[in-house]
Enzyme design. Structure first.
Site, short mmCIF file in Angstrom:
data_model
loop_
_atom_site.label_atom_id
_atom_site.label_comp_id
_atom_site.label_asym_id
_atom_site.label_seq_id
_atom_site.Cartn_x
_atom_site.Cartn_y
_atom_site.Cartn_z
N SER A 5 4.59 -41.65 -9.01
CA SER A 5 3.46 -42.55 -8.80
C SER A 5 3.66 -43.51 -7.63
O SER A 5 2.67 -43.94 -7.02
CB SER A 5 3.18 -43.35 -10.08
OG SER A 5 4.33 -44.06 -10.48
N ASP A 152 1.63 -54.47 -13.27
CA ASP A 152 2.57 -53.73 -14.12
C ASP A 152 4.03 -53.95 -13.72
O ASP A 152 4.94 -53.54 -14.41
CB ASP A 152 2.24 -52.24 -14.13
CG ASP A 152 2.42 -51.55 -12.78
OD1 ASP A 152 2.97 -52.14 -11.83
OD2 ASP A 152 2.00 -50.38 -12.67
N HIS A 155 4.63 -50.79 -9.71
CA HIS A 155 4.01 -50.15 -8.55
C HIS A 155 3.69 -51.16 -7.46
O HIS A 155 3.13 -52.22 -7.74
CB HIS A 155 2.73 -49.42 -8.98
CG HIS A 155 3.01 -48.34 -9.97
ND1 HIS A 155 2.89 -48.53 -11.33
CD2 HIS A 155 3.44 -47.08 -9.79
CE1 HIS A 155 3.22 -47.42 -11.94
NE2 HIS A 155 3.57 -46.52 -11.04
#
Length: 182
Positions: A5, A152, A155
């Site tokens: 990701s 989060d 990221h």
């Protein structure tokens, strides 16, 4: 750029993820490159290994391997991660593709011993394979900085992705210098 990701630019607009930022920086330096984003959110090293042939279908001239973060988040064993990375690196070596291995650091909640074993996978592979370019920590200077990470705390933001691109750029230029002429 075979990754997860982080590579896929999770939570970012198209063109803001690390591959797009790296490509733009390289082009600004006069390098006519196209960086293929082979990042899949949630992927572990096992997932990257399983889809390696698919990722190589576009016949890249060099490969950046940026996997391992999800192995750490899921607490998978460093031995499993090492086996998957060895298989990926072996397959790329068979194709005589120059490789940049981007390391990762395990989350601290898994303990110091796990963290040492996890980090050693990357440094040991780099030591044992002097032909690869090694970038010890993909998120160097970005991880842990709330201003550079999405809520989060995993990221990068667009600014974080830009800094990632700027910091890894010298290693990628070294990688590109190893590409065989067509």
């Amino acid at each position: 750029m075979l990754g997860d990701s982080i590579t896929a630019g999770f939570g970012l607009a198209r063109g803001e993820g690390p591959p797009a930022r790296i490509e733009a920086l390289l082009r600004a330096k006069g390098r006519n490159v196209r960086l293929l984003d082979a990042g899949v959110s949630g992927d572990t090293t096992a997932g990257g290994r399983a889809r390696l042939e698919w990722a190589l279908a576009d016949r890249p001239h060099a490969v950046i391997v940026a996997l391992g973060g999800n192995d750490g988040l899921r607490g998978l064993t460093p031995t499993q991660m090492r086996g998957n990375l060895v298989a990926i690196l072996d397959a790329l070596a068979q194709r005589r593709l120059p490789v940049l291995l981007a390391g990762m650091i395990a989350p601290p909640n898994l303990g110091a011993e796990y963290g040492r074993e996890f980090a050693a996978v990357f440094s040991d592979l780099a030591r044992d394979r002097p032909d690869i370019v090694f970038y010890p920590f993909l998120l160097e200077g970005i991880a842990g900085d709330p201003a550079l990470n999405q809520p989060d705390r995993i990221h990068p933001t667009a600014r974080g992705a830009q800094l990632l691109a700027e910091r890894i750029l010298p290693a990628i230029e070294t990688l590109l210098d190893r590409v065989r002429p067509l």
